[in-house]
Scaffold this active site. Sequence first.
Site, PDB file in Angstrom:
ATOM      1  N   THR A   1       0.721  -1.131  -0.696  1.00 30.24           N
ATOM      2  CA  THR A   1       0.229  -0.023  -0.094  1.00 30.24           C
ATOM      3  C   THR A   1       1.046   0.942  -0.726  1.00 30.24           C
ATOM      4  OG1 THR A   1      -1.769  -1.279   0.697  1.00 30.24           O
ATOM      5  CG2 THR A   1      -1.756   0.893   1.497  1.00 30.24           C
TER       6      THR A   1
ATOM      7  N   ASN B   1      -6.511 -10.057  -7.102  1.00 34.97           N
ATOM      8  CA  ASN B   1      -6.884 -10.483  -5.689  1.00 34.97           C
ATOM      9  C   ASN B   1      -7.595 -11.430  -4.996  1.00 34.97           C
ATOM     10  OD1 ASN B   1      -6.845  -7.660  -6.064  1.00 34.97           O
ATOM     11  ND2 ASN B   1      -7.536  -8.220  -3.831  1.00 34.97           N
TER      12      ASN B   1
ATOM     13  N   HIS C   1       4.024  -9.769   3.809  1.00 36.57           N
ATOM     14  CA  HIS C   1       3.271 -10.788   4.749  1.00 36.57           C
ATOM     15  C   HIS C   1       2.107 -12.209   3.502  1.00 36.57           C
ATOM     16  CE1 HIS C   1      -1.073  -8.506   4.024  1.00 36.57           C
ATOM     17  NE2 HIS C   1       0.070  -7.456   3.596  1.00 36.57           N
TER      18      HIS C   1
ATOM     19  N   THR D   1      13.445   4.994  10.320  1.00 43.65           N
ATOM     20  CA  THR D   1      14.890   3.887  10.969  1.00 43.65           C
ATOM     21  C   THR D   1      14.531   2.672   9.976  1.00 43.65           C
ATOM     22  OG1 THR D   1      15.307   5.012  12.626  1.00 43.65           O
ATOM     23  CG2 THR D   1      16.026   2.923  12.786  1.00 43.65           C
TER      24      THR D   1
ATOM     25  N   CYS E   1      -9.646  -7.281   1.980  1.00 41.45           N
ATOM     26  CA  CYS E   1      -9.436  -5.526   1.890  1.00 41.45           C
ATOM     27  C   CYS E   1     -10.397  -4.710   2.106  1.00 41.45           C
ATOM     28  CB  CYS E   1      -8.477  -4.931   0.774  1.00 41.45           C
ATOM     29  SG  CYS E   1      -6.935  -5.916   1.443  1.00 41.45           S
TER      30      CYS E   1
HETATM   31  N1  PMP Z   1      -1.719  -4.498  -3.989  1.00 43.56           N
HETATM   32  C1  PMP Z   1      -2.735  -6.368  -3.694  1.00 43.56           C
HETATM   33  C2  PMP Z   1      -2.817  -6.927  -5.530  1.00 43.56           C
HETATM   34  C3  PMP Z   1      -2.970  -7.072  -3.100  1.00 43.56           C
HETATM   35  O1  PMP Z   1      -3.552  -8.542  -3.003  1.00 43.56           O
HETATM   36  C4  PMP Z   1      -2.736  -6.317  -1.714  1.00 43.56           C
HETATM   37  C5  PMP Z   1      -3.404  -6.878  -0.733  1.00 43.56           C
HETATM   38  N2  PMP Z   1      -4.858  -7.061  -0.381  1.00 43.56           N
HETATM   39  C6  PMP Z   1      -1.983  -4.749  -1.314  1.00 43.56           C
HETATM   40  C7  PMP Z   1      -2.173  -4.266  -2.673  1.00 43.56           C
HETATM   41  C8  PMP Z   1      -1.531  -4.004  -0.206  1.00 43.56           C
HETATM   42  O2  PMP Z   1      -0.512  -5.124   0.560  1.00 43.56           O
HETATM   43  P1  PMP Z   1       0.164  -4.178   1.731  1.00 43.56           P
HETATM   44  O3  PMP Z   1      -0.938  -4.970   3.048  1.00 43.56           O
HETATM   45  O4  PMP Z   1       1.382  -5.041   2.103  1.00 43.56           O
HETATM   46  O5  PMP Z   1      -0.613  -2.895   2.111  1.00 43.56           O
END
Ligand code: PMP
Length: 379
Positions: free
Chosen positions: A71, A150, A202, A238, A325
């Site tokens: 993000t 996703n 992650h 940092t 999300c």
């Molecule tokens: N892009 C995609 C295609 C994702 O699936 C996700 C996580 N749901 C993200 C971006 C965001 O990643 P992060 O959790 O590392 O901010």
Amino acid sequence: MEIYLDNAATTKPCEPAVSACFYNMVEQYGNPSSLHSAGVKAEAAVTEARKAIAAALVCSPECITFTSGATESNNIIIFGAAERFGKRKKKIVISALEHPSVAAPVKHLEDMGFTVVRVKPGRSGEIDAEEFCAAVDENTFFASCMLVNNETGAIMPVRRIFSRIKREYPDCMTHCDAVQGFMKIPVKASDLCADFITVSGHKVHAIKGAGAMYIKKGVRIPPHTFGGGQEKDMRPGTESVPLIAAFGAAVRAMMPTMSSAHENAEYLSSYLIEKLNKLDYITVNSIAENRSPYIVNFSVEGIRSEIMLHYLESRNIFVSSGSACSKGAHSSVLSAMGISDKLADSALRVSLSRTSTKGEIDILLSAIADGRSQLAKVK
Ligand code: PMP
């Protein structure tokens, strides 16, 4: 026994990642900017992690900047590109399938006066390369297309899109959110013809809070935070050495077995889809010809996603409704594919990991059948 099938939301940290994190918290806790040996060791841990991510993307370590996740990476790139390249040119082209971490900053730019074109996918959830390229013109300074969606697992023809854009409009910056493809399908930076690529720790068995961005050599964008100059000024503050080291360790551990893991996921998702297709109350939404075997999206007729999700949870099976999300909100991805509201409202996403097994898929399948007969009665 817990069956975790929500790996597109997040993955269980692997042992090498946890060990690297622990070691860099407890033993090697220096600040990478410090001049003494504790600092030098911490800096070396970051350098090793950078080399691991670069090796996975087949690029020079100099091209890798660590961030807190995809993000943040997507935001730095989008706002940086708008500031640097969006003075005279005002148009942005993205796919209509982008994750909110791309779609929302682009919407913010639209509200500020930029023109945004969102290219819709076909019914299978794939973006047509010709259609995407036709939306790009001499006024376009930024084009963004994700690698793997996703929600459905559809793989986008990113190389075909970006190579043509670079041929016709070399000044147009190209950005690929490769979060769901990284460490699952080959993601070679130069192959994608992307100026920017984003990845997240992650999602690849590392720990929440570390991600990275690839910025092609010679491409410069201004930072949007200012401070102590870390990460070549692009992401000052940092460094989170434990999380970064964990990211590097996870990637290093996964590299040698990427193709066998892919074969396993391919076998399991084909098996799952074959069984689901035999049930007349199921519609499989992951129908792209080119798709990641790690994600399978399907709708269970007449049963809302959340109801089935919680039923499965009661059987210790964890899946997602559409995209985690969006916290159960209506899926803009399924809508963009032309899937009816009724089917979208009953969509579930099963996302596999490299440790998923056929036994787990069998338990999932019988739980879906039980859930359908019990929940349909309640209705
Ligand atoms: N892009 C995609 C295609 C994702 O699936 C996700 C996580 N749901 C993200 C971006 C965001 O990643 P992060 O959790 O590392 O901010």
